[in-house]
Design an enzyme around this catalytic site. Structure first.
Site, short mmCIF file in Angstrom:
data_model
loop_
_atom_site.label_atom_id
_atom_site.label_comp_id
_atom_site.label_asym_id
_atom_site.label_seq_id
_atom_site.Cartn_x
_atom_site.Cartn_y
_atom_site.Cartn_z
N GLU A 141 93.04 -54.04 -36.10
CA GLU A 141 92.10 -53.37 -37.01
C GLU A 141 92.78 -52.19 -37.69
O GLU A 141 92.64 -51.97 -38.90
CB GLU A 141 90.87 -52.89 -36.24
CG GLU A 141 90.01 -54.00 -35.67
CD GLU A 141 88.90 -53.47 -34.77
OE1 GLU A 141 88.55 -52.27 -34.91
OE2 GLU A 141 88.39 -54.24 -33.94
N ILE B 299 77.47 -47.61 -40.37
CA ILE B 299 77.73 -49.03 -40.14
C ILE B 299 78.06 -49.72 -41.45
O ILE B 299 77.20 -49.87 -42.34
CB ILE B 299 76.51 -49.72 -39.48
CG1 ILE B 299 76.08 -48.93 -38.23
CG2 ILE B 299 76.86 -51.16 -39.13
CD1 ILE B 299 77.17 -48.66 -37.23
#
Length: 375
Positions: free
Chosen positions: A238, A153
């Site tokens: 993205e 993450i």
């Protein structure tokens, strides 16, 4: 070759980004590399420069723009400088669009004012340690009880808001995922070890753990059961952002290698004057120019709201593979010095490797394109 996709206002933001980098980033690079995390103050500073939230509604302190070319110039300048920069593309190109397009007015009132100033940092949690995206949540009244873990993450330690991809209906397949926003300080939410990565050392990448975290029903982002579709909607921009970063970073590595080839001498002459080295630099220059033109075409398509998932996949795999090839060739030109960490090209070498993996691997991109061909 002159790039025609940008207007004067985009170049103005480019100059602002350069000022931010020189004043707020460059003096702190070595410290951030050592501590393996970028100071939160760098995000607040970015907010003051208008580099976060320019694509958010004006009533929450944003700039109100949906022109992705502004995103692009920020990404290009940060990539050209190097890896030890705040993850502004994560905030602007990945997390931000979810909050802008999916958050309710009440959620936007809670989160966006701090988000646009850089005081609230966002992250998105997809991958779990075993494989896939399997953190699960069950209803308890109006709330959700979330359990599981996520890994890899970005901004895992700095983040205040984490958009968690959670399975909320195990029997519904890809229609059984929802997006839940977990906030810093929620009971049962913890951050595991800071992952020891090959490169991108200043970027805080973490494992996140959810142990019976009670997520209020008001923190459901978008529609229940539509999480997978929400993810697919945002992926093209993205992936284009990753492609833009790859080529801008590779171009800067190439520029530095070109200068090195002019300055470094062997057998009484610059190493760039040897035919093989001259050919290598010429080939890379050509390929980077061509990739840049395709990116600019994609940028125009984004502005016209016509960029497809396939076009973005082509940009993502080709540009990241070219970046990897470029940096590898430049290390070879430097010879033994290219293996020394005191030279930026050595950092570039380990930092570039992840680009063909995150945001969808090269193999996944090619499979997506192949399926579109009817294969």
């Amino acid at each position: 070759m002159k790039r025609l996709v940008f207007e004067p206002e985009h170049e103005q933001l480019r100059e602002t980004t350069r000022q931010y980098i020189q004043r707020e980033v460059a003096p702190n690079v070595e410290k951030w590399e050592r501590q393996r995390i970028i100071d939160r103050s760098a995000y607040v500073a970015a907010g003051k420069y208008g580099l976060i939230g320019f694509n958010m509604p004006e009533k929450y302190g944003g700039g109100g723009s949906d022109d992705f070319r502004f995103n692009a110039v920020i990404v290009e300048e940060l990539a050209a400088f190097g890896s030890a920069t705040p993850a502004l593309s994560l905030q602007n190109d990945i997390v931000g669009p979810y909050l802008k397009s999916l958050a309710t007015e009440e959620q936007q009132e809670r989160w966006l004012p701090g988000y646009t100033t850089g005081e609230i940092i966002g992250a998105i949690a997809m991958s779990e340690p075993s494989a896939g995206s399997g953190a699960s949540a069950v209803r308890d009244g109006e709330d959700w009880i979330l359990n599981g873990s996520k890994t890899f993450i970005s901004a895992g330690f700095n983040s205040d808001l984490v958009i968690v991809v959670a399975r909320t209906d195990p029997a519904a397949g890809h229609k059984g995922f929802s997006l839940l926003v977990v906030e810093r300080g929620m009971e049962g939410f913890s951050r595991g070890r800071k992952l020891d990565k090959m490169g991108l050392h200043s970027q805080d990448t973490a494992e996140l753990h959810f142990d019976n975290v009670r997520v209020p029903g008001d923190n459901l982002l978008g529609q229940e059961g539509r999480g997978f579709y929400h993810l697919m909607h945002n992926l093209p921009s993205e992936r284009l952002s990753i492609a833009i970063h790859a080529i801008a970073g590779a171009r800067q590595t190439w520029r530095e290698a070109l200068q090195y080839a002019k300055d470094r001498k062997a057998f009484g002459q610059p190493i760039g004057s040897f035919q093989h080295n001259r050919f290598v630099l010429a080939e890379l220059d050509t390929e980077l120019d061509i990739a840049e033109q395709y990116i600019d075409r994609c940028l125009r398509a984004v502005v016209d709201k016509q960029l497809t998932a396939v076009e973005a996949a082509k940009a993502k795999w080709w540009c990241t593979e070219l970046a990897k090839k470029t940096v590898d060739a430049c290390v070879q030109l430097y010879g033994g010095y290219g293996y020394m960490n005191e030279y930026k090209v050595a950092r570039d070498y380990v930092d570039v490797r992840i680009q063909t993996i995150f945001g969808g691997t090269t193999e996944i991109m090619k499979d997506l394109i192949g399926r579109d061909l009817g294969l």
